[in-house]
Scaffold this motif. Structure first.
Motif, PDB file in Angstrom:
ATOM      1  N   ARG A   1       0.834  -1.202   0.161  1.00 27.50           N
ATOM      2  CA  ARG A   1      -0.028   0.025  -0.043  1.00 27.50           C
ATOM      3  C   ARG A   1       0.696   1.014   0.029  1.00 27.50           C
ATOM      4  O   ARG A   1       0.428   2.157  -0.661  1.00 27.50           O
ATOM      5  N   ARG A   2       2.005   1.151   0.848  1.00 30.03           N
ATOM      6  CA  ARG A   2       2.907   2.405   0.707  1.00 30.03           C
ATOM      7  C   ARG A   2       3.478   2.389  -0.782  1.00 30.03           C
ATOM      8  O   ARG A   2       3.529   3.707  -1.192  1.00 30.03           O
ATOM      9  N   VAL A   3       3.812   1.240  -1.354  1.00 35.30           N
ATOM     10  CA  VAL A   3       4.256   1.634  -2.700  1.00 35.30           C
ATOM     11  C   VAL A   3       3.121   2.056  -3.692  1.00 35.30           C
ATOM     12  O   VAL A   3       3.602   2.955  -4.507  1.00 35.30           O
ATOM     13  N   GLU A   4       2.051   1.812  -3.550  1.00 38.68           N
ATOM     14  CA  GLU A   4       0.858   2.262  -4.241  1.00 38.68           C
ATOM     15  C   GLU A   4       0.727   3.871  -4.023  1.00 38.68           C
ATOM     16  O   GLU A   4       0.600   4.230  -5.057  1.00 38.68           O
ATOM     17  N   GLY A   5       0.889   3.966  -2.761  1.00 42.34           N
ATOM     18  CA  GLY A   5       0.921   5.607  -2.591  1.00 42.34           C
ATOM     19  C   GLY A   5       2.206   6.523  -3.219  1.00 42.34           C
ATOM     20  O   GLY A   5       1.768   7.393  -3.671  1.00 42.34           O
ATOM     21  N   GLN A   6       3.118   5.688  -3.409  1.00 43.29           N
ATOM     22  CA  GLN A   6       4.367   6.163  -4.085  1.00 43.29           C
ATOM     23  C   GLN A   6       4.214   6.429  -5.335  1.00 43.29           C
ATOM     24  O   GLN A   6       4.326   7.494  -6.118  1.00 43.29           O
ATOM     25  N   VAL A   7       3.399   5.419  -6.078  1.00 41.00           N
ATOM     26  CA  VAL A   7       3.249   5.410  -7.542  1.00 41.00           C
ATOM     27  C   VAL A   7       1.940   6.517  -7.892  1.00 41.00           C
ATOM     28  O   VAL A   7       2.027   7.251  -8.789  1.00 41.00           O
TER      29      VAL A   7
ATOM     30  N   ARG B   1       0.852  12.231  -9.747  1.00 40.28           N
ATOM     31  CA  ARG B   1       0.601  13.482  -9.608  1.00 40.28           C
ATOM     32  C   ARG B   1       1.959  14.419  -9.898  1.00 40.28           C
ATOM     33  O   ARG B   1       1.659  15.376 -10.510  1.00 40.28           O
ATOM     34  N   MET B   2       2.819  14.040  -9.732  1.00 39.57           N
ATOM     35  CA  MET B   2       4.317  14.712 -10.146  1.00 39.57           C
ATOM     36  C   MET B   2       4.165  14.746 -11.724  1.00 39.57           C
ATOM     37  O   MET B   2       4.325  16.036 -12.034  1.00 39.57           O
ATOM     38  N   VAL B   3       3.714  14.082 -12.276  1.00 37.27           N
ATOM     39  CA  VAL B   3       3.682  14.220 -13.950  1.00 37.27           C
ATOM     40  C   VAL B   3       2.556  15.037 -14.265  1.00 37.27           C
ATOM     41  O   VAL B   3       2.836  16.056 -15.224  1.00 37.27           O
ATOM     42  N   GLU B   4       1.353  14.823 -13.528  1.00 38.02           N
ATOM     43  CA  GLU B   4       0.358  15.847 -13.973  1.00 38.02           C
ATOM     44  C   GLU B   4       0.783  17.267 -13.717  1.00 38.02           C
ATOM     45  O   GLU B   4       0.094  17.996 -14.303  1.00 38.02           O
ATOM     46  N   GLN B   5       1.600  17.548 -12.496  1.00 38.49           N
ATOM     47  CA  GLN B   5       1.967  18.970 -12.090  1.00 38.49           C
ATOM     48  C   GLN B   5       3.202  19.301 -12.902  1.00 38.49           C
ATOM     49  O   GLN B   5       3.829  20.320 -12.530  1.00 38.49           O
ATOM     50  N   ASP B   6       3.491  18.482 -13.879  1.00 37.08           N
ATOM     51  CA  ASP B   6       4.912  18.977 -14.667  1.00 37.08           C
ATOM     52  C   ASP B   6       6.130  19.218 -13.785  1.00 37.08           C
ATOM     53  O   ASP B   6       6.949  19.793 -14.176  1.00 37.08           O
ATOM     54  N   THR B   7       6.206  18.249 -13.076  1.00 41.42           N
ATOM     55  CA  THR B   7       7.438  18.274 -12.137  1.00 41.42           C
ATOM     56  C   THR B   7       8.530  17.953 -12.756  1.00 41.42           C
ATOM     57  O   THR B   7       8.765  17.079 -13.660  1.00 41.42           O
ATOM     58  N   TYR B   8       9.707  18.520 -12.374  1.00 37.98           N
ATOM     59  CA  TYR B   8      11.035  18.363 -12.925  1.00 37.98           C
ATOM     60  C   TYR B   8      11.610  16.887 -13.043  1.00 37.98           C
ATOM     61  O   TYR B   8      11.069  16.225 -12.181  1.00 37.98           O
ATOM     62  N   CYS B   9      11.874  16.609 -14.129  1.00 40.57           N
ATOM     63  CA  CYS B   9      12.230  15.163 -14.569  1.00 40.57           C
ATOM     64  C   CYS B   9      12.966  14.479 -13.564  1.00 40.57           C
ATOM     65  O   CYS B   9      12.682  13.121 -13.160  1.00 40.57           O
ATOM     66  N   ILE B  10      14.107  15.152 -13.017  1.00 40.75           N
ATOM     67  CA  ILE B  10      14.905  14.618 -12.123  1.00 40.75           C
ATOM     68  C   ILE B  10      14.301  14.120 -10.807  1.00 40.75           C
ATOM     69  O   ILE B  10      14.642  13.000 -10.271  1.00 40.75           O
ATOM     70  N   ASP B  11      13.490  15.136 -10.412  1.00 46.65           N
ATOM     71  CA  ASP B  11      12.661  14.905  -9.232  1.00 46.65           C
ATOM     72  C   ASP B  11      11.898  13.369  -9.395  1.00 46.65           C
ATOM     73  O   ASP B  11      11.745  12.781  -8.320  1.00 46.65           O
ATOM     74  N   ILE B  12      11.112  13.441 -10.472  1.00 42.52           N
ATOM     75  CA  ILE B  12      10.322  12.377 -10.760  1.00 42.52           C
ATOM     76  C   ILE B  12      11.084  11.076 -10.675  1.00 42.52           C
ATOM     77  O   ILE B  12      10.768  10.109 -10.015  1.00 42.52           O
ATOM     78  N   LEU B  13      12.294  11.167 -11.401  1.00 43.57           N
ATOM     79  CA  LEU B  13      13.038   9.964 -11.324  1.00 43.57           C
ATOM     80  C   LEU B  13      13.496   9.653 -10.144  1.00 43.57           C
ATOM     81  O   LEU B  13      13.934   8.218  -9.565  1.00 43.57           O
TER      82      LEU B  13
END
Length: 102
Positions: free
Chosen positions: A26-32, A37-49
């Motif tokens: 469930r914790r991993v599910e929350g991370q995913v 959300r990060m992609v939806e919010q156009d977060t910087y690529c390195i932060d997503i990685l």
């Protein structure tokens, strides 16, 4: 209906840790979901990685725990039957190879 009473070898090795395994998943599910959300919010690529790496490590920890449970439980039950033991070792080796390649 489960046939575990008549066939203890069918009981998952993680049965005693089931709640902990589910909690980790469930914790991993929350991370995913956070990654989405990060992609939806156009977060910087390195932060997503960086967060993808964290989620990957968390899944690897679940996998290693399941593998440990399998080795301790399923191989222990198979130890009295050389053919079954060989099958379980082959199965575990294949699972380890998949984990290493991923």
């Amino acid at each position: 209906m489960s046939d575990h009473a008549n066939h203890p070898e069918l009981i998952p090795g993680y049965i005693d840790n089931k709640d902990a395994v589910l909690k980790r998943l469930r914790r991993v599910e929350g991370q995913v979901r956070g990654l989405q959300r990060m992609v939806e919010q156009d977060t910087y690529c390195i932060d997503i990685l960086t967060q993808v790496s964290a989620a990957t490590k968390a899944l690897e920890a679940v996998a290693l725990g399941l593998l440990d449970d399998h080795l301790r439980h399923c191989l222990a039950h198979a130890a009295s039957d050389p053919v079954d033991l060989d099958e379980k070792v082959t199965e575990a080796s294949a699972a380890i190879a998949r984990l290493v390649r991923s």
